[in-house]
Structures are given as C-alpha cells and as structure tokens.
Design an enzyme around this catalytic site. Structure first.
Site, PDB file in Angstrom:
ATOM      1  N   ASP A  33     -22.016 -42.744 -16.946  1.00 14.12           N
ATOM      2  CA  ASP A  33     -23.324 -42.175 -16.642  1.00 14.12           C
ATOM      3  C   ASP A  33     -23.189 -40.677 -16.404  1.00 14.12           C
ATOM      4  O   ASP A  33     -22.143 -40.202 -15.958  1.00 14.12           O
ATOM      5  CB  ASP A  33     -23.913 -42.839 -15.387  1.00 14.12           C
TER       6      ASP A  33
ATOM      7  N   TYR B  36     -12.082 -47.537 -10.767  1.00 15.79           N
ATOM      8  CA  TYR B  36     -13.031 -46.522 -10.298  1.00 15.79           C
ATOM      9  C   TYR B  36     -12.824 -46.217  -8.813  1.00 15.79           C
ATOM     10  O   TYR B  36     -12.478 -47.110  -8.040  1.00 15.79           O
ATOM     11  CB  TYR B  36     -14.474 -47.005 -10.449  1.00 15.79           C
TER      12      TYR B  36
ATOM     13  N   ASP C 115     -28.159 -45.790  -7.892  1.00 13.34           N
ATOM     14  CA  ASP C 115     -27.393 -44.582  -7.569  1.00 13.34           C
ATOM     15  C   ASP C 115     -28.321 -43.486  -7.068  1.00 13.34           C
ATOM     16  O   ASP C 115     -29.530 -43.681  -6.930  1.00 13.34           O
ATOM     17  CB  ASP C 115     -26.581 -44.114  -8.786  1.00 13.34           C
TER      18      ASP C 115
END
Length: 252
Positions: A47, A75, A89
């Site tokens: 993203d 991650y 998010d």
C-alpha cells in the site's frame, strides 16, 4: 514498422526499500528509469502508506514473479488502540472508537491476545482491497460507500511477536502466509481487546528468501553512477528461483 523499444536490456532482481507515499508501481518505475532499463515488474504490492521490501524484477528475471506469489512474508507493524477505521489504517475514516483503560492496553493483555492469532486463522478481507468482484476491485465499491459480503479466507500466522508497547500504540512483528492482511489482523486484535485498533505504520522486511537488510533505497539508486550494480544476477538467485531457462552459463 515496429516501434523501437527504449531502455537497456538488464536482467536481475532489485531489492527496493519502497518509501512511504508511493504506490508500488510508481516506486518500480522510478527505479527502472534510474537504471534506464527496458523491462521491469514487481512481486507483492505494498500500500502507498507502507514501506519496505519491494522485489523488483528486470528483464528475464520477471519470469520468477509467479514463483514468489506463494511466498511467505514478514512485516513490522505499528497499531494504535482506541480507533478502528474503514480502511484498517491511518488513511481511512474512523468507524468505531472506545476509551482505553487507565494506563492504556497492558503488555500482558496484549500478549494474551496475540497468542489467539498464531497459527491457522480465518480473515475477512477488507473492503479497501484489490480483490475483485464482478471484475471491479473491492476498493471501488468501498469508495462508493458500498459494503459487500466477503467470504473468510484461511491464512497462517507463523510468528507474531510483541516488540514494543506504550499502552496506546504497539509495534509487532508478523511472519505470515500469502494473502494475509496485516490491517485486518490489527483490526481483529483491537476487537479482541475490546478497544478497537488500526495500523499507523507498516514495513515489509521479508519476502520469500529475500530480506530488507540487503535492500537499497530509491534515493541511493537514483544517486548511483551505476545503479545496475545493485541487481542480483540470475545466476546469484536462490536455487529455488532459478528455473532451467534462467540459468546463465558462465562459459560457452
């Protein structure tokens, strides 16, 4: 008359540290232009708000893209408690909030919650995702305010470690299978804790056999006199990523 293709014929893999604010394709194209390369592609989209490892394949190395589709990933993520957003998010709009307990979320409570999400779990993909329904990505429906039913998907969380917690934000490390949404994981952890949560930072550190520690920033590549020197040659790729038609003979 055939159109002349621009750029040099370069073969190899670039481990790019994608900066925040760029789409994966924009980051790839900037690296490609810096190298004046003719053909390039990437494996595993990040993203725009996320940073970290973007595996970029040049020339004949683009053939390994399919081999990395099933690769595990790692991650580092920072989740903020108290608010859930529609995107999962910090780019989204708040959809649920809850006051945190005095002192915030304790490390003990957070560790207990993380244990519940290790191993094989089911996730409902977020509406803000590139998954398609009737030929159109889900995020296009979401932008129109349309919520569609999504069947849960089975994913595997190999490792889920708490790295830091101040009661309001926590940094975690996640090693997971393909198809895992870290935004959804943070959301589900927040719901399990009864406080809601969303991601404020996401950084990919591992993709298959590749590690961000061996990566290069876009700024480094753009300032190098010979940026192609950062490419991992076809013969230097891990053996599992070297199909017979990619092996380069050193001598004839």
């Amino acid at each position: 008359m055939a159109r002349r293709q621009r750029g040099r014929l370069l073969d190899g893999v670039l481990l790019l540290d994608k900066p925040e604010g760029l789409s994966s394709n924009h980051a790839l194209q900037r690296a490609r232009r810096a190298m004046d390369a003719r053909k390039a592609g990437h494996t595993g989209t990040l993203d725009p708000f996320a940073t970290g490892l973007l595996v970029c394949c040049f020339g004949r190395a683009t053939k390994i893209s399919g081999l990395l589709l099933d690769a595990d990933k790692g991650y580092e993520a920072v989740m903020r408690f108290g608010v859930e957003t529609d995107s999962g998010d910090l780019t989204g709009s708040p959809v649920a909030t809850n006051d945190l307990p005095a002192g915030g979320i304790t490390t003990e409570a957070l560790r207990l919650s993380l244990e519940k999400f290790k191993g094989t779990i089911e996730q409902i993909p977020p509406m803000y995702s590139a998954l398609k329904r009737d030929g159109k990505p889900l995020y296009e429906y979401a932008r129109q305010g349309i919520e569609l039913e999504r069947p849960p998907r089975t994913v595997h969380i190999h490792q889920l470690d708490l790295l830091e917690n101040n009661g309001v934000e926590a940094r975690i490390f996640v090693a997971c299978s393909k198809g895992t949404y870290i935004r959804t994981l943070a959301q589900d952890i927040g719901r399990d804790l009864g406080c809601y949560a969303h991601l404020v930072a996401l950084r990919r550190t591992v993709l298959g056999p590749f590690d961000l520690a061996d990566g290069h920033s876009l700024e480094q590549i753009q300032s190098m006199p010979e940026p192609e020197s950062t490419l991992i040659g076809l013969a230097e790729l891990p053996e599992a990523l070297r199909p017979a038609n990619l092996i380069v003979k050193e001598t004839l």
